[in-house]
Design a protein around this motif. Structure first.
Motif, PDB file in Angstrom:
ATOM      1  N   THR A 176       4.731 -21.163  27.423  1.00 54.43           N
ATOM      2  CA  THR A 176       4.992 -20.322  26.494  1.00 54.43           C
ATOM      3  C   THR A 176       3.874 -20.365  25.110  1.00 54.43           C
ATOM      4  OG1 THR A 176       5.619 -22.666  25.555  1.00 54.43           O
ATOM      5  CG2 THR A 176       7.304 -21.484  26.392  1.00 54.43           C
ATOM      6  N   ILE A 201      12.222 -20.458  23.444  1.00 58.62           N
ATOM      7  CA  ILE A 201      12.750 -20.846  25.056  1.00 58.62           C
ATOM      8  C   ILE A 201      11.866 -22.412  25.237  1.00 58.62           C
ATOM      9  CG2 ILE A 201      11.104 -20.147  27.485  1.00 58.62           C
ATOM     10  CD1 ILE A 201      11.698 -17.469  26.668  1.00 58.62           C
ATOM     11  N   SER A 210      12.307 -24.861  23.323  1.00 58.49           N
ATOM     12  CA  SER A 210      12.958 -25.815  22.283  1.00 58.49           C
ATOM     13  C   SER A 210      13.838 -25.854  23.406  1.00 58.49           C
ATOM     14  CB  SER A 210      13.204 -25.409  21.512  1.00 58.49           C
ATOM     15  OG  SER A 210      14.137 -24.337  21.175  1.00 58.49           O
ATOM     16  N   LYS A 211      14.193 -25.400  24.504  1.00 61.83           N
ATOM     17  CA  LYS A 211      15.297 -25.121  25.306  1.00 61.83           C
ATOM     18  C   LYS A 211      15.949 -26.267  26.533  1.00 61.83           C
ATOM     19  CE  LYS A 211      17.649 -21.194  23.228  1.00 61.83           C
ATOM     20  NZ  LYS A 211      18.484 -19.983  23.016  1.00 61.83           N
ATOM     21  N   THR A 212      13.685 -25.662  27.052  1.00 63.40           N
ATOM     22  CA  THR A 212      13.896 -26.009  28.285  1.00 63.40           C
ATOM     23  C   THR A 212      12.684 -26.186  28.947  1.00 63.40           C
ATOM     24  OG1 THR A 212      14.083 -25.251  31.049  1.00 63.40           O
ATOM     25  CG2 THR A 212      14.091 -23.445  30.288  1.00 63.40           C
ATOM     26  N   GLU A 213      11.836 -27.189  29.546  1.00 66.30           N
ATOM     27  CA  GLU A 213      10.450 -27.725  29.940  1.00 66.30           C
ATOM     28  C   GLU A 213      10.261 -26.844  31.308  1.00 66.30           C
ATOM     29  OE1 GLU A 213       9.693 -31.495  29.174  1.00 66.30           O
ATOM     30  OE2 GLU A 213      10.115 -31.214  27.005  1.00 66.30           O
ATOM     31  N   ASN A 214      11.887 -26.178  32.010  1.00 64.21           N
ATOM     32  CA  ASN A 214      11.213 -26.426  33.500  1.00 64.21           C
ATOM     33  C   ASN A 214      10.632 -25.214  33.269  1.00 64.21           C
ATOM     34  OD1 ASN A 214      12.349 -24.529  35.689  1.00 64.21           O
ATOM     35  ND2 ASN A 214      12.744 -26.425  36.689  1.00 64.21           N
ATOM     36  N   LYS A 215       9.191 -24.875  34.560  1.00 64.41           N
ATOM     37  CA  LYS A 215       8.387 -23.501  33.505  1.00 64.41           C
ATOM     38  C   LYS A 215       9.447 -22.732  34.753  1.00 64.41           C
ATOM     39  CE  LYS A 215       4.193 -24.995  34.264  1.00 64.41           C
ATOM     40  NZ  LYS A 215       2.512 -25.150  34.593  1.00 64.41           N
ATOM     41  N   LYS A 237      12.810 -21.704  34.666  1.00 60.52           N
ATOM     42  CA  LYS A 237      13.898 -21.138  33.123  1.00 60.52           C
ATOM     43  C   LYS A 237      13.277 -20.476  32.132  1.00 60.52           C
ATOM     44  CE  LYS A 237      17.755 -24.507  35.122  1.00 60.52           C
ATOM     45  NZ  LYS A 237      18.015 -25.776  34.371  1.00 60.52           N
ATOM     46  N   GLN A 238      12.212 -21.632  31.874  1.00 63.17           N
ATOM     47  CA  GLN A 238      11.429 -20.089  31.312  1.00 63.17           C
ATOM     48  C   GLN A 238      10.824 -18.498  31.785  1.00 63.17           C
ATOM     49  OE1 GLN A 238       7.844 -23.237  30.062  1.00 63.17           O
ATOM     50  NE2 GLN A 238       9.190 -24.195  28.670  1.00 63.17           N
TER      51      GLN A 238
END
Length: 375
Positions: free
Chosen positions: A210, A284, A286-291, A293-294
């Motif tokens: 991000t 984005i 703050s909601k997920t660390e999954n690449k 999903k980002q």
């Protein structure tokens, strides 16, 4: 030799020789006669002698070509959103894709006229296989997207392109245009392909995804043509897709499509520059660390901007109402506009083929359906 040599445009010191190599080509003559209809050959040959950079070529020739295209095959170009951009900043314009040549050419005319940094623009190498078109593309600051590579070469090609785009934005302060997807939209549904974002992300190195995307200064660009001069040409591919069939292009199909897009009637055209994506990336992260999903979330915010800022011309509402047998959007068009749309459709496709007619109408109507989801 640079690792970017296979894909980059010409350097300025290469421009004069490259231009001379195609000066006598019949297609160059035709292009210049179109661009300068009231001038003789001597005029533009003299112009060429003073062209020593891509900027010279764009200012003196190509910008005039695009103005002539607008004059002869449109009822004008309108814009919005550009006043929020900074003239000295390089941006990554990610746009919906309707026309091979015009999408990026119109953007660059707007940037030129407003004093912004013009773009280096992606173009598929399959579209410039003719030597003349290949040289012309590189003279117009296009870089090549390598298509049809074996799987093992695709990864390294994407990595080089990713590095090249990042280099343009960060080191050369050069704006970049890329389409949100490979190939033009054939059904009117604008959606960002994650593969495009994955390619860009290859240059991220150790940066969080991000944070990296924030540095690109992405501007979603919405391009809307009142009439698509290539609408009928898009139908065979759209029909094949609806039947789950593999579509195989004719040998000169891309070239014919380019000419039709440039010369065919478009009526009104609108370009909207969305707001630079920035704080959205923090949300984005703050909601997920999954690449993955980002990347999905980034695709979505680009789509949200492109669709919500897409100009809906009367043709879109007419197509929606005909397709759905309704008068829901009749306040957005006149009876004369509807009659013109129907008459034009009858001239371009076989309206007795109900599936073909439905595909044609859907291409114009889908932007209405997609935009209304946000209401």
């Amino acid at each position: 030799m640079s690792k970017f040599d296979e894909i980059r445009p010409f350097y300025d010191h290469e421009v004069s020789d490259a231009l001379q190599s195609i000066t006598k080509h019949p297609m160059m003559k035709a292009l210049m006669q179109f661009t300068f209809p009231d001038r003789n050959e001597e005029f533009w040959l003299n112009q060429f002698k003073n062209i020593n950079s891509i900027s010279d070529f764009q200012h003196r020739c190509i910008s005039q070509t695009v103005r002539q295209i607008l004059k002869q095959s449109s009822e004008g170009l309108s814009t919005s959103g550009f006043d929020k951009l900074d003239k000295n900043t390089a941006y990554l314009f990610i746009s919906n894709h309707r026309d091979i040549v015009l999408d990026t050419s119109l953007l660059n005319l707007v940037l030129l006229d407003r004093g912004f940094i013009m773009t280096s623009s992606a173009i598929g190498d399959n579209l410039v296989q003719k030597t003349f078109l290949h040289v012309l593309a590189k003279l117009n600051r296009n870089f090549l997207v390598q298509r049809g590579l074996p799987l093992r070469d695709q990864l390294s090609s994407s990595k080089i392109m990713s590095e090249y785009i990042y280099n343009l934005l960060q080191k050369e302060n050069r704006s970049v245009w890329i389409a949100q997807r490979e190939g033009r939209t054939k059904d009117g549904n604008d959606a960002t392909q994650q593969g495009v974002l994955k390619m860009l992300a290859m240059a991220a190195g150790d940066q969080p995804l991000t944070d990296f995307f924030k540095t690109l200064k992405i501007v979603p660009l919405s391009i809307s043509y009142e009439y698509d001069p290539t609408d009928a040409l898009k139908m065979p591919q759209a029909m094949a897709k609806s039947k789950n069939e593999v579509y195989i292009k004719d040998q000169d199909e891309d070239f014919k499509t380019m000419l039709s897009g440039v010369l065919g009637q478009k009526k009104r055209i609108h370009l909207h520059a969305g707001e630079v994506l920035d704080v959205e990336f923090d949300e984005i992260a703050s909601k997920t660390e999954n690449k993955n999903k980002q990347l999905q979330a980034i695709s979505q915010i680009i789509d949200d901007s492109i669709i919500q800022n897409y100009k809906l011309w009367p043709t879109k509402f007419i197509a929606y109402d005909i397709l759905h047998g309704t008068t829901q959007y009749s306040e957005h068009y006149t009876e004369d506009e509807k009659m013109l749309f129907e008459r034009r459709m009858e001239m371009r496709i076989d309206i007795s083929d109900s599936v073909l007619k439905q595909s044609f109408l859907a291409m114009y109507a889908n932007p209405v359906i997609n935009k209304m989801k946000y209401q």
